[in-house]
Write an enzyme that holds these catalytic residues in place. Structure first.
Site, mmCIF file in Angstrom:
data_model
loop_
_atom_site.group_PDB
_atom_site.id
_atom_site.type_symbol
_atom_site.label_atom_id
_atom_site.label_comp_id
_atom_site.label_asym_id
_atom_site.label_seq_id
_atom_site.Cartn_x
_atom_site.Cartn_y
_atom_site.Cartn_z
ATOM 1 N N THR A 1 9.778 3.407 21.285
ATOM 2 C CA THR A 1 9.116 3.947 19.829
ATOM 3 C C THR A 1 8.936 5.243 20.149
ATOM 4 O O THR A 1 9.578 5.377 18.581
ATOM 5 C CB THR A 1 8.306 2.917 19.387
ATOM 6 O OG1 THR A 1 8.460 1.680 19.403
ATOM 7 C CG2 THR A 1 7.135 3.596 18.079
ATOM 8 N N ASP B 1 8.738 -3.944 29.171
ATOM 9 C CA ASP B 1 9.096 -2.601 29.078
ATOM 10 C C ASP B 1 10.240 -2.792 30.527
ATOM 11 O O ASP B 1 11.482 -1.895 30.230
ATOM 12 C CB ASP B 1 8.624 -1.711 29.356
ATOM 13 C CG ASP B 1 7.019 -1.570 28.972
ATOM 14 O OD1 ASP B 1 6.313 -0.987 28.943
ATOM 15 O OD2 ASP B 1 7.659 -0.750 27.727
ATOM 16 N N ILE C 1 11.839 -3.249 20.600
ATOM 17 C CA ILE C 1 12.938 -0.933 21.053
ATOM 18 C C ILE C 1 11.669 -0.526 22.013
ATOM 19 O O ILE C 1 10.485 -0.149 22.250
ATOM 20 C CB ILE C 1 12.365 -0.013 19.336
ATOM 21 C CG1 ILE C 1 13.053 -0.808 17.816
ATOM 22 C CG2 ILE C 1 12.762 1.733 19.314
ATOM 23 C CD1 ILE C 1 12.587 0.058 16.782
ATOM 24 N N ASP C 2 12.381 -0.146 23.353
ATOM 25 C CA ASP C 2 11.870 0.570 23.730
ATOM 26 C C ASP C 2 11.597 1.946 23.743
ATOM 27 O O ASP C 2 12.965 2.329 23.890
ATOM 28 C CB ASP C 2 12.652 -0.115 24.448
ATOM 29 C CG ASP C 2 11.068 0.538 26.666
ATOM 30 O OD1 ASP C 2 10.160 0.361 26.201
ATOM 31 O OD2 ASP C 2 11.728 0.990 27.831
ATOM 32 N N GLU D 1 6.039 -7.945 22.238
ATOM 33 C CA GLU D 1 5.646 -6.954 22.597
ATOM 34 C C GLU D 1 4.713 -6.510 20.833
ATOM 35 O O GLU D 1 3.411 -6.511 21.175
ATOM 36 C CB GLU D 1 6.157 -5.528 22.958
ATOM 37 C CG GLU D 1 5.842 -4.381 22.934
ATOM 38 C CD GLU D 1 6.195 -2.703 22.440
ATOM 39 O OE1 GLU D 1 7.375 -2.630 22.666
ATOM 40 O OE2 GLU D 1 4.431 -2.047 23.071
ATOM 41 N N ASP E 1 10.971 -6.404 23.923
ATOM 42 C CA ASP E 1 10.774 -5.130 23.809
ATOM 43 C C ASP E 1 11.885 -4.935 22.542
ATOM 44 O O ASP E 1 12.653 -4.596 23.305
ATOM 45 C CB ASP E 1 10.569 -4.653 25.214
ATOM 46 C CG ASP E 1 9.378 -2.929 24.547
ATOM 47 O OD1 ASP E 1 9.742 -2.288 25.292
ATOM 48 O OD2 ASP E 1 10.385 -2.886 23.015
HETATM 49 O O1 LIP Z 1 6.126 1.489 23.226
HETATM 50 P P1 LIP Z 1 7.759 0.473 23.898
HETATM 51 O O2 LIP Z 1 8.337 2.670 22.788
HETATM 52 O O3 LIP Z 1 8.011 0.028 23.690
HETATM 53 O O4 LIP Z 1 7.777 1.378 25.584
HETATM 54 C C1 LIP Z 1 7.019 2.515 25.724
HETATM 55 C C2 LIP Z 1 7.828 2.986 27.708
HETATM 56 O O5 LIP Z 1 9.326 2.664 27.575
HETATM 57 C C3 LIP Z 1 7.410 4.145 28.042
HETATM 58 O O6 LIP Z 1 7.887 4.387 29.199
HETATM 59 C C4 LIP Z 1 5.755 4.370 27.870
HETATM 60 O O7 LIP Z 1 5.859 5.755 28.781
HETATM 61 C C5 LIP Z 1 4.976 4.156 26.601
HETATM 62 O O8 LIP Z 1 4.074 4.703 26.895
HETATM 63 C C6 LIP Z 1 5.768 2.880 25.725
HETATM 64 O O9 LIP Z 1 5.148 1.403 26.967
HETATM 65 MG MG MG Z 2 8.468 -0.669 25.743
HETATM 66 MG MG MG Z 3 8.599 -1.573 22.229
#
Ligand code: LIP
Ligand code: MG
Ligand code: MG
Length: 291
Positions: free
Chosen positions: A94, A219, A91-92, A69, A89
């Site tokens: 963030t 994601d 940190i999913d 990412e 990813d």
């Molecule tokens: O940016 P990140 O925290 O890795 O990923 C997030 C996703 O997990 C989340 O579902 C989405 O709604 C956010 O827009 C963002 O994409």
């Molecule tokens: Mg993510």
């Molecule tokens: Mg992320």
């Protein structure tokens, strides 16, 4: 399947190592940067963890490719070839990480010939290691996972996200989707704030479906395999075959629930992940009509 077990076990090991960095930073003060919108955040920890994961993998598997990412955000080309490819990813969730909302995950998928061979989602604060190998079942902390099998949409709990888009078309589309699903009626809507965890909740049976428009391949690539290996169904939001690059997904306990959601949910225009970001007028985010 067994061919990639060693890779998966290595992925699990480095996910646990990376989690230590995330949890240490979770409680600390953070410098927050914006990407494509005021709600699309990134921190130094996201970038550091991705670099750490990629360097450890590259050291062990020097011929493997990567889709990360934060590497893509820094300008690297997003291209899934037939080569063994790690889709990461770091940190999913963030936004959750910045706010100390206790749901953040590391998502690692591994694809060969454009087919996902294994997926790892480590929900760090919960200490839940979700994993699946193609044809080998899905597990959380080594306990087998099975979806609810729910076939009745009116008895379903559905997970989604509002995402990072803040333009009127996206917000109107997403809130209208929620309203139309609730009006069926379904029994509830939930949003955890991380697509990967949202989706693995379907694999646990704790949710009956998840859908989203606008997320990215990193994601959901891992959690999509975890859902199907737990007996679930993963489709595009229009009911067609799932394509991790399309930025539209439905994951469900059963085909009837997936198809019912596909009848109700509408997507807003989104450039594909593998489309040239230069063609997009806002840095790779979903295009709005500017309503
Ligand atoms: O940016 P990140 O925290 O890795 O990923 C997030 C996703 O997990 C989340 O579902 C989405 O709604 C956010 O827009 C963002 O994409
Ligand atoms: Mg993510
Ligand atoms: Mg992320």
């Amino acid at each position: 399947m067994a061919e990639w077990t060693e890779c998966m076990n290595f992925g699990i090991t480095i996910a646990r190592q990376a989690s230590k960095v995330i949890l240490e930073a979770f409680r600390a003060k953070k410098d927050v940067m914006l990407k494509s919108s005021p709600a699309d955040l990134v921190t130094e920890t996201d970038q550091r963890v991705e670099k750490m994961l990629i360097s450890r993998i590259r050291e062990r598997y020097p011929t493997h490719k990567f889709i990360g990412e934060e590497s893509v955000a820094a300008g690297e080309k997003l291209e899934l070839t037939d080569s063994p490819t790690w889709i990461i990813d770091p940190i999913d969730g963030t936004v959750n990480f910045v706010h100390r909302f206790p749901f953040v995950a590391i998502s690692i998928a591994f694809a060969v010939n454009k087919q996902t061979e294994f997926g790892i989602v480590y929900s760090c604060v919960e200490d839940k290691m979700y994993r699946a190998q193609r044809g080998g079942g899905a597990f959380v902390n080594d306990v087998p996972l099975h979806t609810s099998g729910q076939e009745d949409i009116t008895k379903s709990l559905v997970v989604t996200e509002i995402g990072a888009e803040r333009d009127c078309l996206a917000l109107c589309t997403m809130t209208t989707n929620i309203m139309n699903l609730l009006a069926i009626p379904i029994q509830g809507i939930r949003a955890v704030g991380t697509a990967a965890v949202d989706m693995v909740l379907v694999a646990t049976g704790g949710a009956d479906a998840y859908y989203h428009i606008g997320m990215h391949c990193w994601d959901i690539a891992a959690s999509a395999l975890i859902v199907t290996e737990a007996g679930g169904v993963v489709l595009d939001t229009d009911g067609s075959e799932f394509d991790m690059m399309s930025r539209k997904v439905i994951a469900a306990s059963s085909m009837p629930v997936a198809k019912r959601i596909a009848q109700v949910v509408r997507a807003f225009p989104c450039t594909r992940d593998d489309e040239d970001p230069a063609r997009v007028n806002n840095g790779g985010h979903c295009i709005s009509s500017g309503l």
